[in-house]
Design an enzyme around this catalytic site. Structure first.
Site, short mmCIF file in Angstrom:
data_model
loop_
_atom_site.label_atom_id
_atom_site.label_comp_id
_atom_site.label_asym_id
_atom_site.label_seq_id
_atom_site.Cartn_x
_atom_site.Cartn_y
_atom_site.Cartn_z
N GLY A 2 0.92 -1.25 0.10
CA GLY A 2 -0.14 -0.15 -0.24
C GLY A 2 0.67 1.64 -0.25
CG PHE A 3 -1.62 5.33 -1.35
CD1 PHE A 3 0.01 5.94 -2.08
CD2 PHE A 3 -2.27 4.65 -1.57
CE1 PHE A 3 -0.81 6.03 -3.40
CE2 PHE A 3 -2.35 4.88 -2.14
CZ PHE A 3 -2.56 5.53 -3.23
N GLY A 4 1.61 3.40 2.40
CA GLY A 4 2.51 3.14 3.47
C GLY A 4 3.56 2.56 3.26
CB VAL A 68 0.30 -11.78 6.48
CG1 VAL A 68 0.28 -11.20 8.44
CG2 VAL A 68 1.52 -11.80 5.90
CD GLU A 159 -12.52 10.88 -6.75
OE1 GLU A 159 -12.01 10.06 -6.42
OE2 GLU A 159 -12.13 12.36 -7.02
CG ASP A 289 -7.63 3.08 5.29
OD1 ASP A 289 -6.30 3.73 4.83
OD2 ASP A 289 -7.52 2.59 4.13
CB ALA A 304 -3.39 8.05 0.10
#
Lengths: 405, 405
Positions: A2-4, A68, A159, A289, A304
């Site tokens: 993910g973004f992190g 995991v 959106e 998140d 994000a």
């Protein structure tokens, strides 16, 4: 990834540490553009980027494709489908999943957008609905096939609603001359009295007006309480005959959060210390998140930008720990938020300024291209946008599978 | 819609006729590039083009997404999942499916490339094999995971073998530093003593040498007789431990051919009259891979150029019948054939000339771009090729589903 996570990895690369990236997907997904894949505007490959393509340039970093299942915090091991991974530091950033708040009939009969496959499934479903509408003799059922109910007036709902009504009016209207596509309905259902709740009032008013001018039916103070394959029921008993229900009314921490034995907060999020570690485990970080952290009295949003800043922070915090130095507490720097409504129409609030319309749309566009990973992806996405802008064409209106609900 | 059908439709458009295109996919698939999707070089969307996007500009033409189950030649109706479609003229061009010649274990344990989904499934399988090889402790099993057996030395087998070994050596070698990718094996098995049998001898020799220089193991006069999930057995009892078996050793007419009650020829093909109609039914045409027609003593090949020429011919023949004029018999004009082996390496025989190497590769490239439908698709495909040519990068190495066999 993910973004992190990818940002933590980038900070840790080449620092003499042994970094293992474990994910069940071999790509980073740019989730904010999933709705454009679902509305036939982008090919799915253009918003995903191979983790190994990135990790190649990150020395000391290895990737492992795995599921995991748990963590042994005592022996310091991650338990996966493909064996145990021992760790000195652990960074958990598994993101979120859709929250249906226990509404089983809704979960069974609705679509959401979290994974790449979700977007393709939803696109196939939307296009198949129009194909079926062509052949449907009963006018009521024909209308229901062309009715799309979207739940949740946050950025995703707004959106998606805008992109969908434009798909119908600009593109499908030409593809389906045998249908009265102006009879198609896009209904946006929001439980509170406002869209884009985190935005300033002027932006919210603009969004509502703009969507309504594009003939999206916006229902405020309305909740969906039940759903079937061909109908959606609202809180007041009203029934909307609709073949498609899209749910973006809530998210909750990914199921792996359950392995962390602390009292969870709303949405299953893990309360973290000010350095993003979990209580009692200064070697375990939770980011994105999944992490629950308050700043100035309110919880950080599940977005994000928060995940990216947390990812970078944790990378630096680990390096500091290795040097036995300390790190100041994490602070989220809010650079603003934005949402695009349609062509030349967006809202953006940044640096204390509010942009609306064309300017905001341009800012949105450039920032999304900037954060998209992979140079080739940027070109392909830009190409698709230019195509749409000039020719009102969305090229990816393919029904590639027939596994829709 | 295949190569033949869309060309018939294009000829018939705007001539005052009512044309219905019935297909179970809503797109035209450019099959000759499927192998590039399977080897992570192209996104699937770039080789497919919406039929409605084309039919928009073809007045009098309608598209119907449906599964055709049969034909009533007496009442002149096509029987479909979505009802009957009456016809005055019928053009059947449903193409071909893979022919496993009754080898059930092979059919169960192998991959083929006919549909768009096949290419994605195969790409996922290949990339997953490398991910599993990373974690596999047993050296023999690790090797088997990196062993790919390709059956059939025709254009598909040759092109796939070349693209696959380049993927491994140029791209995956950098992605998987933890693997000895030079130990990966690509084995091409051909039952006769030559590759690309329809090509002149010099071209065949070049192809064989080139593939071997790229370290593809080419086995001539060899047949696969049995297969399991982790092994392939040859006619002489030799066993190749291999996790992936790709079958391109034969095709046969699509199952719908069974509805035509005439004695079929080899591969289930329908013998047609010289005007491509079936005996006794001057209003029913069969085109493309399904049609069996001899010219100068040998059957026309099951290739895209034949289908395209047949498609155009039938369009003109129908217009002639409507004018009560006659049409000369169909004649296939063989413009040559080609196959690409790798970067800067291809063979092309056209206009009585033989090209090899760089020139042939360039000809191949330009002709494929020319025949690809959709301007945007051409740009995206070219972009991918340029990227690969300059950077040795194939961007679409994503594992998008895990439904591999």
């Amino acid at each position: 990834m993910g973004f992190g996570g990818i940002r933590t990895a980038r900070v840790l690369a080449g620092k003499g540490l042994d970094v293992i990236l474990a994910d069940r997907n071999n790509y980073h997904l740019f989730q904010p553009l999933l709705y454009q894949v679902a509305t036939a505007g982008l090919e799915q490959e253009s918003i995903a980027h191979s983790v190994r393509a990135m990790a190649r340039n990150w020395s000391g970093t290895r990737f492992q494709l795995t599921e995991v299942n748990g963590v042994d915090f005592v022996s310091r091991e991650v338990l996966t489908d493909t064996g145990c991974i021992p760790y000195d530091y652990l960074v958990i950033g598994a993101g979120s999943v859709t929250n249906f708040f226990g509404l089983e009939s809704v979960e069974r009969n609705s679509f959401d957008l979290k994974e790449l496959a979700d977007a393709e499934t939803l696109r196939n479903h939307i296009l198949t609905a129009f194909e079926r509408a062509v052949l449907e003799p009963d006018p009521a059922r024909k209308r229901a096939l062309m009715t799309f109910v979207i739940v949740g007036g946050g950025p995703t709902g707004v959106e998606f609603a805008g992109a969908l009504i434009e798909l119908v009016h600009f593109v499908l209207a030409k593809d389906y001359p045998e249908l009265s596509t102006h009879a198609a309905r896009v209904v946006l259902v929001e439980a509170t009295d406002k869209l884009l709740a985190s935005m300033p009032a002027k932006q919210r008013t603009y969004t509502l007006k703009k969507l309504r001018s594009m003939s999206v039916e916006v229902l405020l103070n309305a909740r969906v309480v039940d759903a079937g394959p061909e109908r959606v029921t609202l809180h007041d008993g009203a029934i909307i005959p609709a073949h498609t229900l899209f749910w973006s009314a809530g998210v909750k921490a990914a199921p792996i959060a359950a392995v962390i034995d602390v009292p969870h907060r709303a949405g299953g999020r893990i309360p973290v210390e000010s350095d993003l570690t979990i209580p009692g485990h200064p070697e375990v970080f939770v980011i994105g998140d999944m992490a629950y952290l308050e700043q100035e009295g309110s919880a950080l949003p599940m977005t994000a930008p928060v995940a990216m800043q947390m990812g970078i922070y944790v990378g630096k915090a680990i390096l500091a720990k290795e040097r036995n130095s300390s790190t100041p507490p994490f602070r989220y720097c809010d650079k603003g938020s934005m949402a695009t409504i349609g062509k030349n129409a967006a809202v953006a609030s940044a640096f204390g300024m509010d942009f609306r319309g064309y300017m905001a749309w341009l800012v949105w566009l450039l920032l999304h291209l900037y954060y998209l990973i992979g140079f080739r992806n940027r070109i392909v996405v830009m190409l698709n946008w230019v195509w749409y802008y000039w020719f009102h064409e969305r090229q990816v209106r393919l029904i590639t599978r027939r596994d829709g609900k």
